[in-house]
Design an enzyme around this catalytic site. Structure first.
Site, PDB file in Angstrom:
ATOM      1  N   SER A  87       0.801  -1.235   0.000  1.00  0.00           N
ATOM      2  CA  SER A  87       0.000   0.000   0.000  1.00  0.00           C
ATOM      3  C   SER A  87       0.824   1.269   0.000  1.00  0.00           C
ATOM      4  O   SER A  87       0.268   2.353  -0.206  1.00  0.00           O
ATOM      5  CB  SER A  87      -0.936   0.009   1.202  1.00  0.00           C
ATOM      6  N   LYS A 116       0.362   3.413  -2.964  1.00  0.00           N
ATOM      7  CA  LYS A 116      -0.879   4.163  -3.241  1.00  0.00           C
ATOM      8  C   LYS A 116      -0.690   5.681  -3.355  1.00  0.00           C
ATOM      9  O   LYS A 116      -1.193   6.294  -4.298  1.00  0.00           O
ATOM     10  CB  LYS A 116      -1.930   3.830  -2.174  1.00  0.00           C
ATOM     11  N   TYR A 136      -2.985  -3.252 -10.441  1.00  0.00           N
ATOM     12  CA  TYR A 136      -2.851  -2.855  -9.033  1.00  0.00           C
ATOM     13  C   TYR A 136      -1.990  -3.875  -8.274  1.00  0.00           C
ATOM     14  O   TYR A 136      -1.127  -3.501  -7.490  1.00  0.00           O
ATOM     15  CB  TYR A 136      -4.250  -2.704  -8.411  1.00  0.00           C
ATOM     16  N   TYR A 165      -5.307   4.187   7.495  1.00  0.00           N
ATOM     17  CA  TYR A 165      -6.569   3.429   7.574  1.00  0.00           C
ATOM     18  C   TYR A 165      -7.411   3.850   8.769  1.00  0.00           C
ATOM     19  O   TYR A 165      -7.554   5.026   9.041  1.00  0.00           O
ATOM     20  CB  TYR A 165      -6.288   1.919   7.617  1.00  0.00           C
ATOM     21  N   VAL A 174       1.300  -3.627   3.982  1.00  0.00           N
ATOM     22  CA  VAL A 174       1.263  -4.899   4.718  1.00  0.00           C
ATOM     23  C   VAL A 174       2.573  -5.693   4.651  1.00  0.00           C
ATOM     24  O   VAL A 174       2.719  -6.696   5.347  1.00  0.00           O
ATOM     25  CB  VAL A 174       0.082  -5.797   4.270  1.00  0.00           C
TER      26      VAL A 174
HETATM   27  N1  GLU Z   1      -1.609  -5.402  -1.849  1.00  0.00           N
HETATM   28  C1  GLU Z   1      -2.272  -5.294  -0.588  1.00  0.00           C
HETATM   29  C2  GLU Z   1      -3.737  -5.576  -0.759  1.00  0.00           C
HETATM   30  O1  GLU Z   1      -4.308  -5.088  -1.675  1.00  0.00           O
HETATM   31  C3  GLU Z   1      -2.044  -3.943  -0.030  1.00  0.00           C
HETATM   32  C4  GLU Z   1      -2.631  -3.767   1.349  1.00  0.00           C
HETATM   33  C5  GLU Z   1      -1.734  -2.960   2.246  1.00  0.00           C
HETATM   34  O2  GLU Z   1      -0.539  -2.901   2.051  1.00  0.00           O
HETATM   35  O3  GLU Z   1      -2.276  -2.364   3.204  1.00  0.00           O
HETATM   36  O4  GLU Z   1      -4.334  -6.306  -0.013  1.00  0.00           O
END
Ligand code: GLU
Length: 475
Positions: free
Chosen positions: A69, A72, A193, A245, A263
Protein backbone atom coordinates in the site's frame (compact mmCIF):
# COMPACT_ATOMS: atom_id res chain seq x y z
CA UNK A 1 28.04 -1.00 13.19
CA UNK A 2 30.12 1.59 11.35
CA UNK A 3 31.32 4.46 13.55
CA UNK A 4 29.56 7.72 12.79
CA UNK A 5 31.34 11.03 12.47
CA UNK A 6 31.11 13.60 15.26
CA UNK A 7 28.77 15.78 13.24
CA UNK A 8 26.43 12.96 12.27
CA UNK A 9 23.96 13.30 15.10
CA UNK A 10 21.13 12.04 12.90
CA UNK A 11 22.56 8.56 12.45
CA UNK A 12 23.17 8.47 16.20
CA UNK A 13 19.53 9.30 16.85
CA UNK A 14 18.30 6.64 14.41
CA UNK A 15 20.59 3.96 15.89
CA UNK A 16 19.43 4.88 19.40
CA UNK A 17 15.79 4.82 18.36
CA UNK A 18 16.17 1.48 16.64
CA UNK A 19 17.86 -0.07 19.66
CA UNK A 20 14.99 0.97 21.90
CA UNK A 21 12.18 -0.13 19.58
CA UNK A 22 13.87 -3.44 18.65
CA UNK A 23 12.56 -4.97 21.90
CA UNK A 24 8.99 -4.67 20.70
CA UNK A 25 8.08 -8.09 19.39
CA UNK A 26 4.33 -7.82 19.05
CA UNK A 27 2.41 -8.25 15.80
CA UNK A 28 2.22 -10.84 13.05
CA UNK A 29 3.75 -10.91 9.60
CA UNK A 30 0.98 -10.67 6.94
CA UNK A 31 0.01 -14.09 5.63
CA UNK A 32 -3.13 -13.43 3.58
CA UNK A 33 -0.74 -12.96 0.66
CA UNK A 34 1.17 -16.24 1.20
CA UNK A 35 4.45 -14.99 -0.22
CA UNK A 36 4.56 -12.13 2.33
CA UNK A 37 4.53 -14.70 5.15
CA UNK A 38 8.08 -15.70 4.21
CA UNK A 39 9.43 -12.33 5.42
CA UNK A 40 11.86 -12.40 8.35
CA UNK A 41 10.05 -10.75 11.30
CA UNK A 42 13.39 -9.56 12.70
CA UNK A 43 14.27 -7.43 9.68
CA UNK A 44 14.24 -3.87 10.97
CA UNK A 45 15.61 -0.79 9.23
CA UNK A 46 15.12 2.95 9.50
CA UNK A 47 16.22 5.40 6.80
CA UNK A 48 15.99 9.15 6.51
CA UNK A 49 16.64 11.35 3.47
CA UNK A 50 17.11 15.07 4.04
CA UNK A 51 16.10 17.91 1.75
CA UNK A 52 19.75 18.16 0.74
CA UNK A 53 19.55 14.55 -0.54
CA UNK A 54 21.73 13.17 2.26
CA UNK A 55 20.95 9.68 3.55
CA UNK A 56 21.04 8.44 7.14
CA UNK A 57 20.05 4.99 8.31
CA UNK A 58 20.18 2.33 10.94
CA UNK A 59 19.74 -1.44 10.69
CA UNK A 60 18.95 -3.55 7.65
CA UNK A 61 17.96 -1.00 5.07
CA UNK A 62 19.06 -2.88 1.94
CA UNK A 63 16.69 -5.85 2.26
CA UNK A 64 14.28 -5.62 -0.66
CA UNK A 65 10.55 -5.87 0.03
CA UNK A 66 7.40 -5.02 -1.88
CA UNK A 67 5.70 -1.64 -1.69
CA UNK A 68 2.16 -2.92 -1.13
CA UNK A 69 0.00 0.00 0.00
CA UNK A 70 2.93 2.39 0.18
CA UNK A 71 2.53 2.49 -3.62
CA UNK A 72 -0.88 4.16 -3.24
CA UNK A 73 0.14 7.78 -2.54
CA UNK A 74 2.63 7.74 -5.41
CA UNK A 75 0.18 6.42 -8.00
CA UNK A 76 -2.33 8.94 -6.64
CA UNK A 77 0.33 11.61 -7.28
CA UNK A 78 0.78 10.33 -10.82
CA UNK A 79 -2.93 10.63 -11.70
CA UNK A 80 -3.27 13.99 -9.93
CA UNK A 81 -0.37 15.28 -12.03
CA UNK A 82 -1.88 13.83 -15.23
CA UNK A 83 -5.57 14.61 -14.71
CA UNK A 84 -5.82 17.31 -12.03
CA UNK A 85 -7.58 17.28 -8.66
CA UNK A 86 -11.09 17.96 -10.01
CA UNK A 87 -11.12 15.03 -12.42
CA UNK A 88 -9.53 12.64 -9.93
CA UNK A 89 -11.98 13.68 -7.21
CA UNK A 90 -14.88 12.75 -9.47
CA UNK A 91 -13.67 9.16 -9.17
CA UNK A 92 -12.15 8.92 -5.72
CA UNK A 93 -12.90 10.95 -2.56
CA UNK A 94 -10.65 12.38 0.14
CA UNK A 95 -12.53 11.40 3.28
CA UNK A 96 -11.09 9.10 5.93
CA UNK A 97 -13.12 5.91 5.80
CA UNK A 98 -12.56 4.92 9.42
CA UNK A 99 -12.45 1.39 8.10
CA UNK A 100 -9.91 -1.28 7.31
CA UNK A 101 -7.72 -1.13 4.20
CA UNK A 102 -9.78 -3.74 2.35
CA UNK A 103 -13.22 -2.41 3.39
CA UNK A 104 -16.04 -1.98 0.91
CA UNK A 105 -16.03 1.73 1.65
CA UNK A 106 -18.06 3.17 -1.19
CA UNK A 107 -20.28 6.27 -1.23
CA UNK A 108 -23.93 5.12 -1.02
CA UNK A 109 -25.28 6.59 -4.26
CA UNK A 110 -22.27 6.97 -6.48
CA UNK A 111 -20.19 3.95 -5.46
CA UNK A 112 -17.15 6.26 -5.30
CA UNK A 113 -14.49 4.97 -2.89
CA UNK A 114 -13.80 7.11 0.20
CA UNK A 115 -10.16 7.84 -0.54
CA UNK A 116 -7.14 6.72 -2.56
CA UNK A 117 -5.31 5.18 0.42
CA UNK A 118 -7.71 2.24 0.88
CA UNK A 119 -7.72 -0.64 -1.59
CA UNK A 120 -10.97 0.34 -3.36
CA UNK A 121 -9.67 3.88 -3.95
CA UNK A 122 -6.28 2.65 -5.06
CA UNK A 123 -7.83 0.23 -7.57
CA UNK A 124 -9.69 3.22 -9.06
CA UNK A 125 -6.55 5.39 -9.01
CA UNK A 126 -4.59 2.73 -10.87
CA UNK A 127 -7.38 2.47 -13.45
CA UNK A 128 -7.16 6.24 -13.99
CA UNK A 129 -3.51 6.08 -15.10
CA UNK A 130 -3.54 7.04 -18.80
CA UNK A 131 -2.50 4.29 -21.22
CA UNK A 132 -3.87 2.35 -24.15
CA UNK A 133 -3.53 -1.01 -22.39
CA UNK A 134 -2.55 -2.44 -19.01
CA UNK A 135 1.07 -2.89 -20.13
CA UNK A 136 1.45 0.80 -20.98
CA UNK A 137 -0.41 1.82 -17.82
CA UNK A 138 1.89 -0.30 -15.68
CA UNK A 139 5.01 0.98 -17.44
CA UNK A 140 3.97 4.54 -16.54
CA UNK A 141 3.42 3.52 -12.93
CA UNK A 142 6.79 1.77 -12.72
CA UNK A 143 8.53 4.72 -14.36
CA UNK A 144 6.89 7.18 -11.95
CA UNK A 145 7.68 5.10 -8.85
CA UNK A 146 11.27 4.90 -10.06
CA UNK A 147 11.50 8.66 -10.48
CA UNK A 148 10.25 9.09 -6.92
CA UNK A 149 12.92 6.63 -5.73
CA UNK A 150 15.64 8.00 -7.97
CA UNK A 151 16.38 4.65 -9.65
CA UNK A 152 14.65 2.13 -11.90
CA UNK A 153 12.61 -0.34 -9.81
CA UNK A 154 11.36 -3.84 -10.63
CA UNK A 155 8.61 -6.26 -9.67
CA UNK A 156 8.86 -9.19 -7.29
CA UNK A 157 7.08 -11.70 -9.54
CA UNK A 158 6.60 -14.23 -6.76
CA UNK A 159 4.72 -11.74 -4.60
CA UNK A 160 2.69 -10.57 -7.61
CA UNK A 161 1.65 -14.13 -8.48
CA UNK A 162 0.87 -14.88 -4.85
CA UNK A 163 -1.25 -11.75 -4.51
CA UNK A 164 -3.06 -12.43 -7.75
CA UNK A 165 -3.84 -15.98 -6.68
CA UNK A 166 -5.35 -14.86 -3.41
CA UNK A 167 -6.66 -11.44 -4.43
CA UNK A 168 -10.34 -12.29 -4.74
CA UNK A 169 -11.44 -9.66 -2.26
CA UNK A 170 -9.79 -6.94 -4.33
CA UNK A 171 -11.27 -8.46 -7.48
CA UNK A 172 -14.68 -8.41 -5.80
CA UNK A 173 -14.17 -4.73 -4.97
CA UNK A 174 -13.36 -4.02 -8.61
CA UNK A 175 -16.48 -5.83 -9.83
CA UNK A 176 -18.66 -4.08 -7.25
CA UNK A 177 -17.39 -0.70 -8.36
CA UNK A 178 -17.75 -1.66 -12.01
CA UNK A 179 -21.37 -2.61 -11.27
CA UNK A 180 -21.93 0.75 -9.58
CA UNK A 181 -20.38 2.59 -12.53
CA UNK A 182 -17.54 3.92 -10.37
CA UNK A 183 -14.59 2.03 -11.88
CA UNK A 184 -13.05 3.86 -14.84
CA UNK A 185 -11.84 0.67 -16.52
CA UNK A 186 -12.26 -3.07 -16.60
CA UNK A 187 -12.22 -5.14 -13.40
CA UNK A 188 -9.31 -7.08 -14.89
CA UNK A 189 -7.26 -3.88 -14.41
CA UNK A 190 -6.94 -4.97 -10.79
CA UNK A 191 -4.00 -7.11 -11.98
CA UNK A 192 -2.13 -3.85 -12.62
CA UNK A 193 -2.85 -2.85 -9.03
CA UNK A 194 -1.36 -6.20 -7.88
CA UNK A 195 1.74 -5.49 -9.94
CA UNK A 196 2.09 -2.00 -8.50
CA UNK A 197 1.85 -3.44 -4.97
CA UNK A 198 4.60 -5.94 -5.87
CA UNK A 199 7.17 -3.36 -6.94
CA UNK A 200 10.35 -4.02 -5.01
CA UNK A 201 12.12 -1.34 -2.96
CA UNK A 202 14.60 -0.96 -0.11
CA UNK A 203 14.07 1.16 3.00
CA UNK A 204 16.43 3.77 1.58
CA UNK A 205 14.35 3.92 -1.64
CA UNK A 206 11.26 4.54 0.45
CA UNK A 207 12.95 7.33 2.40
CA UNK A 208 13.87 9.04 -0.88
CA UNK A 209 10.30 8.62 -2.16
CA UNK A 210 8.89 10.18 1.02
CA UNK A 211 11.52 12.94 0.88
CA UNK A 212 10.40 13.79 -2.66
CA UNK A 213 6.89 14.46 -1.34
CA UNK A 214 8.30 16.42 1.62
CA UNK A 215 10.38 18.44 -0.86
CA UNK A 216 7.41 19.66 -2.91
CA UNK A 217 7.69 16.96 -5.58
CA UNK A 218 11.41 17.43 -6.31
CA UNK A 219 13.54 14.34 -5.68
CA UNK A 220 16.31 15.63 -3.38
CA UNK A 221 18.71 12.91 -4.60
CA UNK A 222 18.35 13.42 -8.35
CA UNK A 223 17.02 17.00 -8.43
CA UNK A 224 14.24 15.89 -10.78
CA UNK A 225 10.79 17.44 -10.45
CA UNK A 226 8.70 14.27 -10.30
CA UNK A 227 5.34 15.97 -9.70
CA UNK A 228 4.38 19.67 -9.39
CA UNK A 229 4.40 21.11 -5.87
CA UNK A 230 0.59 21.45 -5.56
CA UNK A 231 0.30 17.71 -6.29
CA UNK A 232 2.83 16.86 -3.56
CA UNK A 233 0.80 18.99 -1.14
CA UNK A 234 -2.45 17.26 -2.16
CA UNK A 235 -0.93 13.82 -1.67
CA UNK A 236 0.51 14.74 1.74
CA UNK A 237 -2.88 16.09 2.79
CA UNK A 238 -4.62 12.82 1.95
CA UNK A 239 -1.82 10.84 3.62
CA UNK A 240 -2.28 12.96 6.76
CA UNK A 241 -6.02 12.34 6.96
CA UNK A 242 -6.35 8.85 5.46
CA UNK A 243 -2.88 7.28 5.27
CA UNK A 244 -3.18 5.06 8.31
CA UNK A 245 -6.57 3.43 7.57
CA UNK A 246 -8.79 3.15 10.64
CA UNK A 247 -5.98 4.46 12.84
CA UNK A 248 -5.66 7.71 10.87
CA UNK A 249 -7.27 10.03 13.44
CA UNK A 250 -5.20 8.65 16.28
CA UNK A 251 -2.10 8.90 14.10
CA UNK A 252 -2.72 12.55 13.29
CA UNK A 253 -3.28 13.19 16.99
CA UNK A 254 -0.18 11.45 18.30
CA UNK A 255 2.34 11.63 15.44
CA UNK A 256 1.02 14.43 13.27
CA UNK A 257 2.92 13.59 10.09
CA UNK A 258 1.57 12.48 6.69
CA UNK A 259 2.29 8.77 6.50
CA UNK A 260 1.47 5.56 4.67
CA UNK A 261 1.97 1.97 5.67
CA UNK A 262 1.88 -1.28 3.74
CA UNK A 263 1.26 -4.90 4.72
CA UNK A 264 4.83 -5.93 3.85
CA UNK A 265 5.96 -3.81 6.83
CA UNK A 266 6.98 -0.60 5.09
CA UNK A 267 5.98 2.71 6.58
CA UNK A 268 6.80 6.15 5.24
CA UNK A 269 6.37 9.56 6.84
CA UNK A 270 7.09 12.97 5.39
CA UNK A 271 8.01 16.02 7.43
CA UNK A 272 7.46 18.84 4.91
CA UNK A 273 10.63 20.78 4.10
CA UNK A 274 12.58 18.62 6.56
CA UNK A 275 12.92 14.97 5.53
CA UNK A 276 11.39 11.75 4.30
CA UNK A 277 11.56 8.80 6.66
CA UNK A 278 10.99 5.09 6.09
CA UNK A 279 10.83 2.16 8.46
CA UNK A 280 10.74 -1.50 7.45
CA UNK A 281 9.66 -4.14 9.95
CA UNK A 282 7.19 -6.83 8.83
CA UNK A 283 5.11 -7.63 11.97
CA UNK A 284 1.71 -5.88 11.81
CA UNK A 285 -0.91 -4.96 14.39
CA UNK A 286 -4.62 -5.75 14.04
CA UNK A 287 -5.17 -2.78 11.70
CA UNK A 288 -2.49 -4.05 9.31
CA UNK A 289 0.03 -1.41 10.44
CA UNK A 290 3.69 -2.21 11.18
CA UNK A 291 4.12 -2.27 14.97
CA UNK A 292 7.72 -1.08 15.12
CA UNK A 293 7.18 1.52 12.42
CA UNK A 294 4.44 3.12 14.47
CA UNK A 295 6.61 3.06 17.61
CA UNK A 296 9.54 4.69 15.77
CA UNK A 297 7.39 7.47 14.35
CA UNK A 298 5.59 8.17 17.62
CA UNK A 299 8.83 8.51 19.50
CA UNK A 300 10.57 10.51 16.79
CA UNK A 301 7.71 12.97 16.47
CA UNK A 302 7.47 13.55 20.23
CA UNK A 303 11.19 13.83 20.84
CA UNK A 304 11.92 16.14 17.96
CA UNK A 305 8.67 18.13 17.98
CA UNK A 306 7.69 17.18 14.43
CA UNK A 307 3.90 17.43 14.71
CA UNK A 308 2.46 19.33 11.74
CA UNK A 309 0.32 21.51 13.95
CA UNK A 310 3.23 22.82 16.00
CA UNK A 311 4.04 26.44 15.43
CA UNK A 312 7.31 26.84 13.61
CA UNK A 313 10.09 28.49 15.56
CA UNK A 314 11.73 31.77 14.75
CA UNK A 315 15.44 32.07 15.12
CA UNK A 316 16.03 35.82 15.00
CA UNK A 317 13.83 38.87 15.45
CA UNK A 318 12.42 39.93 12.10
CA UNK A 319 12.54 43.68 12.59
CA UNK A 320 16.12 44.90 12.96
CA UNK A 321 15.25 48.55 12.99
CA UNK A 322 12.12 50.72 13.10
CA UNK A 323 13.09 54.38 13.43
CA UNK A 324 12.99 57.67 11.56
CA UNK A 325 15.65 59.95 10.08
CA UNK A 326 15.36 62.05 13.28
CA UNK A 327 16.60 59.20 15.49
CA UNK A 328 18.61 57.26 12.89
CA UNK A 329 19.91 59.82 10.34
CA UNK A 330 22.31 58.97 7.52
CA UNK A 331 26.08 59.54 7.86
CA UNK A 332 26.10 62.13 5.09
CA UNK A 333 27.91 65.34 6.15
CA UNK A 334 25.37 68.09 6.86
CA UNK A 335 25.56 71.77 7.68
CA UNK A 336 24.32 73.02 11.04
CA UNK A 337 21.12 74.29 9.42
CA UNK A 338 20.51 71.02 7.63
CA UNK A 339 21.06 69.03 10.81
CA UNK A 340 18.52 71.20 12.53
CA UNK A 341 15.90 70.46 9.87
CA UNK A 342 16.56 66.73 10.07
CA UNK A 343 16.26 66.87 13.85
CA UNK A 344 13.01 68.78 13.64
CA UNK A 345 11.34 67.16 10.62
CA UNK A 346 13.17 63.82 10.40
CA UNK A 347 10.10 61.93 11.56
CA UNK A 348 8.81 62.43 8.03
CA UNK A 349 11.23 59.69 6.97
CA UNK A 350 10.29 56.26 8.32
CA UNK A 351 13.00 53.58 8.21
CA UNK A 352 12.39 49.88 8.84
CA UNK A 353 14.79 47.01 8.27
CA UNK A 354 14.03 43.29 8.39
CA UNK A 355 16.07 40.10 8.39
CA UNK A 356 15.62 36.35 7.85
CA UNK A 357 12.69 34.61 6.21
CA UNK A 358 9.47 36.57 5.82
CA UNK A 359 6.21 34.69 6.06
CA UNK A 360 2.83 35.84 7.39
CA UNK A 361 3.89 36.31 11.01
CA UNK A 362 7.08 38.14 10.14
CA UNK A 363 5.52 40.52 7.63
CA UNK A 364 2.63 41.20 10.01
CA UNK A 365 5.22 42.27 12.58
CA UNK A 366 7.19 44.30 10.07
CA UNK A 367 4.15 46.16 8.78
CA UNK A 368 2.88 46.74 12.32
CA UNK A 369 6.19 48.34 13.30
CA UNK A 370 6.29 50.36 10.10
CA UNK A 371 2.82 51.61 11.04
CA UNK A 372 4.25 52.86 14.35
CA UNK A 373 6.90 55.06 12.69
CA UNK A 374 4.95 56.07 9.58
CA UNK A 375 4.68 59.89 9.05
CA UNK A 376 1.16 61.16 9.64
CA UNK A 377 1.24 63.21 6.44
CA UNK A 378 2.64 61.80 3.19
CA UNK A 379 6.39 61.51 3.72
CA UNK A 380 9.20 59.11 2.95
CA UNK A 381 9.42 55.39 3.70
CA UNK A 382 12.57 53.28 3.53
CA UNK A 383 12.05 49.51 3.69
CA UNK A 384 15.35 47.66 3.99
CA UNK A 385 15.07 44.00 2.97
CA UNK A 386 18.76 43.47 2.30
CA UNK A 387 19.17 40.90 5.07
CA UNK A 388 15.97 39.07 4.17
CA UNK A 389 16.88 35.64 2.85
CA UNK A 390 13.44 34.64 1.55
CA UNK A 391 10.07 36.27 1.08
CA UNK A 392 7.35 33.59 1.12
CA UNK A 393 4.33 34.10 -1.18
CA UNK A 394 1.93 35.19 1.59
CA UNK A 395 4.45 37.75 2.86
CA UNK A 396 5.15 39.04 -0.64
CA UNK A 397 1.45 39.65 -1.24
CA UNK A 398 1.22 41.55 2.07
CA UNK A 399 4.31 43.66 1.41
CA UNK A 400 3.34 44.52 -2.15
CA UNK A 401 -0.15 45.48 -1.08
CA UNK A 402 1.18 47.71 1.73
CA UNK A 403 3.81 49.39 -0.48
CA UNK A 404 1.26 50.01 -3.22
CA UNK A 405 -1.10 51.62 -0.71
CA UNK A 406 1.65 53.76 0.82
CA UNK A 407 2.60 55.00 -2.64
CA UNK A 408 -1.04 55.69 -3.51
CA UNK A 409 -1.33 57.78 -0.33
CA UNK A 410 1.55 59.95 -1.51
CA UNK A 411 4.46 58.48 0.44
CA UNK A 412 7.77 58.25 -1.43
CA UNK A 413 8.71 54.63 -0.94
CA UNK A 414 12.23 53.24 -1.31
CA UNK A 415 13.05 49.55 -1.04
CA UNK A 416 16.54 48.21 -0.39
CA UNK A 417 16.69 44.65 -1.67
CA UNK A 418 15.01 42.37 -4.09
CA UNK A 419 11.39 43.47 -4.40
CA UNK A 420 10.81 45.27 -7.69
CA UNK A 421 7.42 46.91 -8.27
CA UNK A 422 5.13 45.40 -10.89
CA UNK A 423 3.54 47.57 -13.56
CA UNK A 424 0.07 47.14 -12.06
CA UNK A 425 1.19 48.40 -8.68
CA UNK A 426 0.94 52.03 -9.74
CA UNK A 427 3.46 54.70 -10.75
CA UNK A 428 5.01 57.69 -9.05
CA UNK A 429 4.75 61.25 -10.34
CA UNK A 430 8.00 60.80 -12.30
CA UNK A 431 6.44 57.89 -14.19
CA UNK A 432 8.58 55.26 -12.43
CA UNK A 433 7.17 52.25 -10.56
CA UNK A 434 5.23 52.63 -7.32
CA UNK A 435 8.46 52.36 -5.35
CA UNK A 436 12.11 52.89 -6.05
CA UNK A 437 14.90 50.40 -5.37
CA UNK A 438 18.32 51.54 -4.18
CA UNK A 439 21.32 49.41 -3.29
CA UNK A 440 21.85 50.40 0.38
CA UNK A 441 19.95 51.75 3.34
CA UNK A 442 22.53 54.51 3.83
CA UNK A 443 21.90 55.77 0.27
CA UNK A 444 18.16 55.45 0.67
CA UNK A 445 18.04 57.42 3.93
CA UNK A 446 20.46 60.10 2.66
CA UNK A 447 18.32 60.63 -0.43
CA UNK A 448 15.16 60.93 1.61
CA UNK A 449 16.89 63.49 3.85
CA UNK A 450 18.02 65.42 0.76
CA UNK A 451 14.47 65.45 -0.50
CA UNK A 452 13.22 66.54 2.91
CA UNK A 453 15.76 69.39 2.94
CA UNK A 454 14.97 70.53 -0.58
CA UNK A 455 11.26 70.49 0.27
CA UNK A 456 12.10 73.56 2.38
CA UNK A 457 13.67 74.00 5.77
CA UNK A 458 10.47 75.28 7.29
CA UNK A 459 8.49 72.38 6.06
CA UNK A 460 7.30 69.89 8.63
CA UNK A 461 5.51 67.57 6.28
CA UNK A 462 6.45 65.42 3.33
CA UNK A 463 6.95 65.61 -0.42
CA UNK A 464 4.99 67.83 -2.75
CA UNK A 465 4.55 65.89 -5.95
CA UNK A 466 7.77 63.96 -6.40
CA UNK A 467 10.83 63.58 -4.23
CA UNK A 468 12.40 66.43 -6.17
CA UNK A 469 16.13 66.94 -6.34
CA UNK A 470 18.20 64.17 -5.03
CA UNK A 471 21.69 63.69 -3.68
CA UNK A 472 24.50 62.65 -5.96
CA UNK A 473 24.99 58.99 -5.15
CA UNK A 474 24.38 58.16 -8.76
CA UNK A 475 22.85 54.78 -7.86
N1 GLU B 1 -1.61 -5.40 -1.85
C1 GLU B 1 -2.27 -5.29 -0.59
C2 GLU B 1 -3.74 -5.58 -0.76
O1 GLU B 1 -4.31 -5.09 -1.68
C3 GLU B 1 -2.04 -3.94 -0.03
C4 GLU B 1 -2.63 -3.77 1.35
C5 GLU B 1 -1.73 -2.96 2.25
O2 GLU B 1 -0.54 -2.90 2.05
O3 GLU B 1 -2.28 -2.36 3.20
O4 GLU B 1 -4.33 -6.31 -0.01
Amino acid sequence: MTPVSATDVITDALVELQRRVANLDEGEVASYIPQLATADPHTFGIALTSMGGNHYWSGGVDTPFTLQSVSKPFVYALVLAELGLEEVTRWVGAEPSGEAYNAISLEPNTGRPANAMINAGAIVTTALVPGTDEEERFERILDCLGRFAGRRLDVDERVRASESETGDRNRALAYLMRGAGSLPGRPSGVETYFRQCSVRVTTVDLAVMAATLANGGVNPSTGETVVPEPVAVQVLAVMASCGMYNASGDWLLRVGLPAKSGVSGGLIAASPARFGLAVHSPPLDATGTPVRGVAVLRELSTRFGLHLMRRSSRTAPTVKLAETARTAPSDRPRSEAEREVIERAGDNVAIVAAQGILDFTESERLLHELGNVLPEEPGWVVLDLEDVSEIRPFAEIMLREALTRLAAQGHQVTVVGDLAPHADEGTRADGEGAWRQVPSRETAVARCEDALLSAGINRQAGPVSSDGEEGGDGA
